[in-house]
Motif scaffolding. Sequence first.
Motif, PDB file in Angstrom:
ATOM      1  N   GLU A  18       0.674  -1.313   0.100  1.00 29.91           N
ATOM      2  CA  GLU A  18      -0.151   0.197  -0.441  1.00 29.91           C
ATOM      3  C   GLU A  18       0.735   1.013  -0.203  1.00 29.91           C
ATOM      4  O   GLU A  18       1.678   1.441   0.978  1.00 29.91           O
ATOM      5  CB  GLU A  18      -0.634  -0.255   1.435  1.00 29.91           C
ATOM      6  N   LEU A  19       0.900   2.120  -1.210  1.00 29.03           N
ATOM      7  CA  LEU A  19       1.064   3.259  -0.811  1.00 29.03           C
ATOM      8  C   LEU A  19       0.976   4.458  -0.779  1.00 29.03           C
ATOM      9  O   LEU A  19      -0.615   4.634  -1.224  1.00 29.03           O
ATOM     10  CB  LEU A  19       1.895   3.594  -2.447  1.00 29.03           C
ATOM     11  N   THR A  20       1.213   5.787  -0.424  1.00 34.96           N
ATOM     12  CA  THR A  20       0.432   7.307   0.196  1.00 34.96           C
ATOM     13  C   THR A  20       1.431   8.020   0.324  1.00 34.96           C
ATOM     14  O   THR A  20       2.802   7.859   0.257  1.00 34.96           O
ATOM     15  CB  THR A  20       0.640   7.151   1.774  1.00 34.96           C
ATOM     16  N   GLY A  21       0.717   8.848   0.465  1.00 38.48           N
ATOM     17  CA  GLY A  21       2.276  10.204  -0.298  1.00 38.48           C
ATOM     18  C   GLY A  21       2.676  10.334  -1.178  1.00 38.48           C
ATOM     19  O   GLY A  21       3.040  10.280  -2.464  1.00 38.48           O
ATOM     20  N   ALA A  22       4.581  10.371  -0.559  1.00 37.45           N
ATOM     21  CA  ALA A  22       4.918  10.096  -1.497  1.00 37.45           C
ATOM     22  C   ALA A  22       5.388   9.263  -2.564  1.00 37.45           C
ATOM     23  O   ALA A  22       5.228   9.260  -3.962  1.00 37.45           O
ATOM     24  CB  ALA A  22       6.168  10.458  -1.360  1.00 37.45           C
ATOM     25  N   GLY A  23       5.182   7.890  -1.870  1.00 40.32           N
ATOM     26  CA  GLY A  23       5.018   6.899  -2.602  1.00 40.32           C
ATOM     27  C   GLY A  23       4.194   6.772  -3.943  1.00 40.32           C
ATOM     28  O   GLY A  23       4.008   5.998  -5.003  1.00 40.32           O
ATOM     29  N   ALA A  24       2.821   6.920  -3.301  1.00 37.76           N
ATOM     30  CA  ALA A  24       1.960   7.094  -4.392  1.00 37.76           C
ATOM     31  C   ALA A  24       1.218   7.729  -5.289  1.00 37.76           C
ATOM     32  O   ALA A  24       1.997   7.897  -6.165  1.00 37.76           O
ATOM     33  CB  ALA A  24       0.235   7.156  -3.773  1.00 37.76           C
ATOM     34  N   LEU A  25       2.366   9.815  -5.339  1.00 35.89           N
ATOM     35  CA  LEU A  25       3.083  10.072  -5.995  1.00 35.89           C
ATOM     36  C   LEU A  25       3.677   9.425  -7.302  1.00 35.89           C
ATOM     37  O   LEU A  25       3.699   9.808  -8.232  1.00 35.89           O
ATOM     38  CB  LEU A  25       3.249  11.562  -5.137  1.00 35.89           C
ATOM     39  N   LEU A  26       4.795   9.041  -6.649  1.00 31.05           N
ATOM     40  CA  LEU A  26       5.502   8.072  -7.521  1.00 31.05           C
ATOM     41  C   LEU A  26       5.396   7.543  -8.082  1.00 31.05           C
ATOM     42  O   LEU A  26       5.331   7.324  -9.899  1.00 31.05           O
ATOM     43  CB  LEU A  26       7.044   7.247  -6.490  1.00 31.05           C
ATOM     44  N   PHE A  27       4.336   6.679  -7.845  1.00 31.22           N
ATOM     45  CA  PHE A  27       4.208   4.959  -7.991  1.00 31.22           C
ATOM     46  C   PHE A  27       3.069   6.040 -10.061  1.00 31.22           C
ATOM     47  O   PHE A  27       3.095   5.331 -10.668  1.00 31.22           O
ATOM     48  CB  PHE A  27       3.078   4.369  -7.383  1.00 31.22           C
ATOM     49  N   ARG A  28       1.721   6.824  -9.438  1.00 33.87           N
ATOM     50  CA  ARG A  28       1.376   7.356 -10.871  1.00 33.87           C
ATOM     51  C   ARG A  28       2.075   7.656 -11.607  1.00 33.87           C
ATOM     52  O   ARG A  28       1.456   7.728 -12.601  1.00 33.87           O
ATOM     53  CB  ARG A  28       0.524   8.355 -10.033  1.00 33.87           C
ATOM     54  N   ALA A  29       2.756   7.753 -11.534  1.00 33.94           N
ATOM     55  CA  ALA A  29       4.093   8.821 -12.501  1.00 33.94           C
ATOM     56  C   ALA A  29       5.398   8.131 -12.898  1.00 33.94           C
ATOM     57  O   ALA A  29       5.973   7.937 -14.179  1.00 33.94           O
ATOM     58  CB  ALA A  29       5.035   9.861 -11.598  1.00 33.94           C
ATOM     59  N   MET A  30       4.754   6.960 -12.636  1.00 29.26           N
ATOM     60  CA  MET A  30       5.704   5.956 -13.497  1.00 29.26           C
ATOM     61  C   MET A  30       4.827   5.207 -14.873  1.00 29.26           C
ATOM     62  O   MET A  30       4.341   4.445 -14.799  1.00 29.26           O
ATOM     63  CB  MET A  30       5.722   4.558 -12.067  1.00 29.26           C
ATOM     64  N   ASP A  31       5.371   5.886 -15.628  1.00 34.01           N
ATOM     65  CA  ASP A  31       4.943   5.661 -16.815  1.00 34.01           C
ATOM     66  C   ASP A  31       5.551   5.137 -17.970  1.00 34.01           C
ATOM     67  O   ASP A  31       5.047   4.846 -19.133  1.00 34.01           O
ATOM     68  CB  ASP A  31       4.281   7.013 -17.600  1.00 34.01           C
TER      69      ASP A  31
END
Length: 94
Positions: free
Chosen positions: A35-48
Amino acid sequence: MSWSPDSVPERRLDIRVRSNRGTIQIVNRTLQAVELTGAGALLFRAMDGRRTVGELAGLLVAEFGITAADALTDTTDLVTGLADLTVIDHAGSR
């Protein structure tokens, strides 16, 4: 395989991703979950599959105002952990 600032992480196609109220839940092919929140979630969303680890780190600098060195360390740690869980690969490695 190690991650450098020029490495490009991309999400694997055999994962399941669910987003709920700013949290991202990911399940890999062996049913391990993260589970990712905060910075981790931001980075995962940007991994394109196009952005480098260095570019992803720049997103942390812009969003959270941390140093570039800290952002690169945090980003590298995250991509290493996600790769260990077979959630991401180096782009073009499949």
